[in-house]
Write a protein that holds these residues in place. Structure first.
Motif, short mmCIF file in Angstrom:
data_model
loop_
_atom_site.label_atom_id
_atom_site.label_comp_id
_atom_site.label_asym_id
_atom_site.label_seq_id
_atom_site.Cartn_x
_atom_site.Cartn_y
_atom_site.Cartn_z
N ILE A 60 77.12 64.70 28.50
CA ILE A 60 75.86 64.39 27.82
C ILE A 60 75.30 63.07 28.35
CG2 ILE A 60 74.84 63.78 25.60
CD1 ILE A 60 76.87 65.73 24.31
N GLY A 61 76.18 62.09 28.56
CA GLY A 61 75.74 60.79 29.08
C GLY A 61 75.13 60.90 30.45
N VAL A 66 70.27 60.93 33.89
CA VAL A 66 69.40 61.60 34.85
C VAL A 66 68.01 61.81 34.24
CG1 VAL A 66 69.02 63.77 36.09
CG2 VAL A 66 71.27 62.68 36.14
N PHE A 67 67.98 62.26 33.00
CA PHE A 67 66.71 62.47 32.31
C PHE A 67 65.92 61.17 32.21
CE2 PHE A 67 64.16 62.60 28.41
CZ PHE A 67 63.35 63.68 28.70
N ALA A 68 66.59 60.09 31.82
CA ALA A 68 65.92 58.79 31.69
C ALA A 68 65.39 58.31 33.04
CB ALA A 68 66.88 57.77 31.08
N LEU A 70 64.67 60.14 35.78
CA LEU A 70 63.56 60.98 36.25
C LEU A 70 62.29 60.72 35.46
CD1 LEU A 70 65.37 64.37 36.97
CD2 LEU A 70 64.49 62.71 38.62
N THR A 71 62.43 60.55 34.15
CA THR A 71 61.26 60.26 33.32
C THR A 71 60.62 58.94 33.75
OG1 THR A 71 62.28 61.41 31.47
CG2 THR A 71 60.49 59.91 30.94
N THR A 72 61.43 57.93 33.99
CA THR A 72 60.91 56.63 34.41
C THR A 72 60.24 56.72 35.77
OG1 THR A 72 62.65 55.52 33.16
CG2 THR A 72 61.55 54.23 34.86
N ILE A 73 60.89 57.36 36.72
CA ILE A 73 60.35 57.48 38.07
C ILE A 73 59.02 58.22 38.07
CG2 ILE A 73 60.71 58.59 40.32
CD1 ILE A 73 63.75 57.91 39.91
N PHE A 74 58.97 59.37 37.39
CA PHE A 74 57.72 60.13 37.39
C PHE A 74 56.62 59.44 36.58
CE2 PHE A 74 60.50 63.53 38.93
CZ PHE A 74 59.74 63.95 40.02
N SER A 75 56.99 58.67 35.56
CA SER A 75 55.99 57.89 34.82
C SER A 75 55.38 56.83 35.72
CB SER A 75 56.63 57.22 33.60
OG SER A 75 57.02 58.18 32.66
#
Length: 95
Positions: A60-61, A66-68, A70-75
């Motif tokens: 889960i970590g 990875v989610f955090a 990718l979200t930051t990079i695409f933002s």
């Protein structure tokens, strides 16, 4: 889910329509803090009583990381291109 969206929209309408005093704003802020802390506490209990989550915590970590990322990079990419678009439009207006 619909009830949550309705409550959110009604809150936005009330917040935008009425000039709430500083005392009410302070009380709302305290209520928000209490709500967030309560939610986190209950989520912690849910995680603690679920043996599957404890054993899968490393997976889960990694997924959360990875989610955090990718979200930051695409933002950042999105904001960069939107900013470039706005700058370009402003330059066209000035000329």
């Amino acid at each position: 889910m619909l009830q949550i969206i309705i409550a959110l929209v009604l809150g936005i309408i009330v917040g935008a329509s009425f000039n709430l005093g500083d005392k009410i704003k302070k009380n709302i802020s305290n209520l928000q803090t209490l709500g967030v802390v309560s939610l986190l506490f209950v989520m912690g209990i849910s995680i603690g009583i679920n043996p599957n989550i404890i054993s899968e915590l490393s997976n889960i970590g990694i997924k959360a990381l990875v989610f955090a990322l990718l979200t930051t990079i695409f933002s950042i990419i999105f904001v960069y291109f939107i900013t470039q678009y706005i700058v370009k439009k402003n330059e066209e207006r000035e000329n």
